[in-house]
Scaffold this motif. Structure first.
Motif, PDB file in Angstrom:
ATOM      1  N   UNK A  87       0.761  -1.354   0.045  1.00  0.00           N
ATOM      2  CA  UNK A  87       0.020   0.019  -0.160  1.00  0.00           C
ATOM      3  C   UNK A  87       0.684   1.290   0.090  1.00  0.00           C
ATOM      4  N   UNK A  88       0.161   2.191  -0.620  1.00  0.00           N
ATOM      5  CA  UNK A  88       1.149   3.717  -0.970  1.00  0.00           C
ATOM      6  C   UNK A  88       0.087   4.441  -0.509  1.00  0.00           C
ATOM      7  N   UNK A  89       0.429   5.811  -0.035  1.00  0.00           N
ATOM      8  CA  UNK A  89      -0.392   7.069   0.175  1.00  0.00           C
ATOM      9  C   UNK A  89       0.565   8.329   0.062  1.00  0.00           C
ATOM     10  N   UNK A  90      -0.201   9.445  -0.055  1.00  0.00           N
ATOM     11  CA  UNK A  90       0.738  10.675  -0.055  1.00  0.00           C
ATOM     12  C   UNK A  90      -0.030  11.945   0.247  1.00  0.00           C
ATOM     13  N   UNK A  91       0.824  12.904   0.776  1.00  0.00           N
ATOM     14  CA  UNK A  91       0.415  13.949   1.641  1.00  0.00           C
ATOM     15  C   UNK A  91       0.866  15.106   0.871  1.00  0.00           C
ATOM     16  N   UNK A  92       0.009  16.272   0.826  1.00  0.00           N
ATOM     17  CA  UNK A  92       0.177  17.489   0.159  1.00  0.00           C
ATOM     18  C   UNK A  92       0.984  18.463   1.597  1.00  0.00           C
ATOM     19  N   UNK A  93       1.782  19.308   1.470  1.00  0.00           N
ATOM     20  CA  UNK A  93       2.189  20.169   2.493  1.00  0.00           C
ATOM     21  C   UNK A  93       1.922  21.603   2.221  1.00  0.00           C
ATOM     22  N   UNK A  94       1.721  22.303   3.059  1.00  0.00           N
ATOM     23  CA  UNK A  94       1.384  23.822   2.902  1.00  0.00           C
ATOM     24  C   UNK A  94       0.052  24.248   2.950  1.00  0.00           C
ATOM     25  N   UNK A  95      -0.620  23.519   3.892  1.00  0.00           N
ATOM     26  CA  UNK A  95      -2.149  23.765   3.985  1.00  0.00           C
ATOM     27  C   UNK A  95      -2.269  23.974   5.043  1.00  0.00           C
ATOM     28  N   UNK A  99       0.250  23.211  -4.593  1.00  0.00           N
ATOM     29  CA  UNK A  99       0.274  24.450  -5.165  1.00  0.00           C
ATOM     30  C   UNK A  99      -1.245  24.873  -5.580  1.00  0.00           C
ATOM     31  N   UNK A 100      -1.615  26.049  -5.566  1.00  0.00           N
ATOM     32  CA  UNK A 100      -3.014  26.571  -5.786  1.00  0.00           C
ATOM     33  C   UNK A 100      -3.246  26.487  -7.237  1.00  0.00           C
ATOM     34  N   UNK A 101      -4.036  25.775  -7.815  1.00  0.00           N
ATOM     35  CA  UNK A 101      -4.527  25.670  -9.358  1.00  0.00           C
ATOM     36  C   UNK A 101      -4.969  26.931  -9.547  1.00  0.00           C
ATOM     37  N   UNK A 102      -5.960  27.517  -8.920  1.00  0.00           N
ATOM     38  CA  UNK A 102      -6.634  28.747  -9.265  1.00  0.00           C
ATOM     39  C   UNK A 102      -7.072  29.465  -8.187  1.00  0.00           C
ATOM     40  N   UNK A 103      -7.592  31.027  -8.226  1.00  0.00           N
ATOM     41  CA  UNK A 103      -8.012  31.818  -7.056  1.00  0.00           C
ATOM     42  C   UNK A 103      -9.414  30.927  -6.461  1.00  0.00           C
ATOM     43  N   UNK A 104     -10.006  29.883  -7.128  1.00  0.00           N
ATOM     44  CA  UNK A 104     -10.981  29.188  -6.554  1.00  0.00           C
ATOM     45  C   UNK A 104     -10.629  28.178  -5.695  1.00  0.00           C
ATOM     46  N   UNK A 105      -9.537  27.562  -5.672  1.00  0.00           N
ATOM     47  CA  UNK A 105      -9.012  26.819  -4.794  1.00  0.00           C
ATOM     48  C   UNK A 105      -8.409  27.355  -3.356  1.00  0.00           C
ATOM     49  N   UNK A 106      -8.024  26.671  -2.445  1.00  0.00           N
ATOM     50  CA  UNK A 106      -7.530  26.746  -1.337  1.00  0.00           C
ATOM     51  C   UNK A 106      -6.087  27.529  -1.565  1.00  0.00           C
ATOM     52  N   UNK A 107      -5.922  28.327  -0.679  1.00  0.00           N
ATOM     53  CA  UNK A 107      -4.792  29.118  -0.921  1.00  0.00           C
ATOM     54  C   UNK A 107      -3.389  28.311  -0.105  1.00  0.00           C
ATOM     55  N   UNK A 108      -2.456  28.715  -0.460  1.00  0.00           N
ATOM     56  CA  UNK A 108      -1.103  27.900   0.117  1.00  0.00           C
ATOM     57  C   UNK A 108      -0.849  28.807   1.299  1.00  0.00           C
ATOM     58  N   UNK A 109      -0.599  28.264   2.288  1.00  0.00           N
ATOM     59  CA  UNK A 109      -0.279  28.680   3.552  1.00  0.00           C
ATOM     60  C   UNK A 109       1.270  29.246   3.927  1.00  0.00           C
ATOM     61  N   UNK A 110       2.022  28.222   3.464  1.00  0.00           N
ATOM     62  CA  UNK A 110       3.528  28.499   3.170  1.00  0.00           C
ATOM     63  C   UNK A 110       4.271  27.298   2.183  1.00  0.00           C
ATOM     64  N   UNK A 111       5.218  27.940   1.908  1.00  0.00           N
ATOM     65  CA  UNK A 111       6.332  27.176   0.726  1.00  0.00           C
ATOM     66  C   UNK A 111       7.075  26.239   1.586  1.00  0.00           C
ATOM     67  N   UNK A 112       6.997  25.139   1.723  1.00  0.00           N
ATOM     68  CA  UNK A 112       7.874  24.136   2.484  1.00  0.00           C
ATOM     69  C   UNK A 112       9.386  23.997   1.864  1.00  0.00           C
TER      70      UNK A 112
END
Length: 318
Positions: free
Chosen positions: A214-222, A250-263
């Motif tokens: 099994x495999x999974x993934x996480x996004x950072x910066x939220x 990475x925020x795809x567009x203004x409609x999406x969640x903003x990035x809180x920080x660049x890790x």
């Protein structure tokens, strides 16, 4: 030629009199413009066969690098998702009817590419009684017939927690079963509006109990904390996870969640070290890492672990 990904603002919303300043991406988030003979040839082939890729639909920044090496992630069951996750650039709406010719076309293309390993994913199909699990199984069987030496990783939705549907996919004997947790429990509801962390974890646990790698993934910066990341990594290690991916949101567009920080890349290195120390065999960790990034380089690891553990998977039968 370098291209700057869409500018992201992590600052407060602009006021009527003072617009919020826009920040440039740091150096480590700049990628080459997609191009090259390999990229163009693969793009034409995908179009000719009427297939979809998550590389295109989700605006992956690594598409140029991966496609020039013949690596891509096919997306089955159409390109319209029934969910509206706030991080994802895949189109949301009412999907078209299921294309029952798609499994053979996918297998034909992957066989022609002569890959040692590939990744297949899909949109969420909550409109279907089985969430699309039947098409998943058909696609896997077709790929095994046409490309018997290729190991296959599936990156699946949660099937609304219906474990019978998970078993349908596992019956197709994928070599790696992947489903992304995406973020830490505290942020899960905000990031994945129609999903739950505990349900996703249960899907991964079920697949592991059935003998899958099994495999999974996480996004950072939220907005997650280091402590929360460590807790999730600990849970993944306890689960018996085989592969973990960590990348920058990475925020795809203004409609999406903003990035809180660049890790910073150094933090990704530290998190990888932590994951490996906790016993997770393989971790891809870096700003541009995505779920399928460098997956083709993991084929040898997959075969070795299958042999050692006697786990399910088509490659383990050879």
């Amino acid at each position: 030629m370098a291209v700057h990904l869409p500018v992201i603002s992590a600052d407060p919303a602009p006021t009527a009199t003072e617009p919020a300043p826009r920040r440039r991406h740091p150096e480590w988030l700049r990628v080459p413009m997609p191009g090259g003979d390999g990229y163009q040839a693969l793009r034409r082939k995908v179009k000719e066969l009427g297939l979809h890729t998550v590389c295109q639909s989700a605006s992956c920044p690594n598409i140029g690098e991966c496609w020039n090496h013949g690596a891509l992630t096919i997306m089955i069951l159409g390109d319209i998702c029934t969910r509206s996750c706030r991080f994802c650039d895949v189109a949301t709406g009412r999907p078209l009817p299921v294309d029952h010719g798609e499994p053979e076309r996918v297998a034909t293309m992957l066989a022609a590419l002569d890959l040692s390993h590939t990744v297949i994913t899909s949109v969420d199909r909550d409109d279907l009684p089985d969430g699309g699990a039947g098409i998943w199984a058909e696609t896997l069987h077709a790929c095994h017939r046409q490309a018997p030496d290729m190991t296959i990783e599936v990156l699946v939705p949660d099937f609304k927690g219906e474990l019978d549907d998970v078993d349908t996919v596992l019956a197709g004997r994928p070599d790696v079963f992947a489903h992304n947790l995406e973020t830490v429990p505290r942020l899960s509801r905000e990031v994945r509006v129609q999903a739950r962390y505990d349900r996703s974890y249960a899907v991964l646990r079920h697949a592991r109990e059935r003998g899958a790698l099994v495999k999974t993934g996480l996004m950072l910066g939220l907005g997650e904390t280091r402590e929360e990341l460590h807790e999730v990594i600990d849970q993944c290690a306890d689960l018996g996870l085989t592969i973990l991916t960590l990348g920058q949101y990475l925020q795809p567009s203004k409609k999406h969640l903003e990035v809180t920080r660049f890790v910073h890349p150094d933090e990704f290195i530290e998190l990888k070290a932590y994951a490996l120390a906790r016993g997770i065999p393989h971790c891809e960790s870096g700003p541009l890492v995505r779920s399928s990034y460098h997956a083709e380089g993991q084929a040898h690891l997959i075969r070795r672990l299958q042999a050692e553990r006697g786990v399910i998977g088509f490659a383990s039968l050879r």
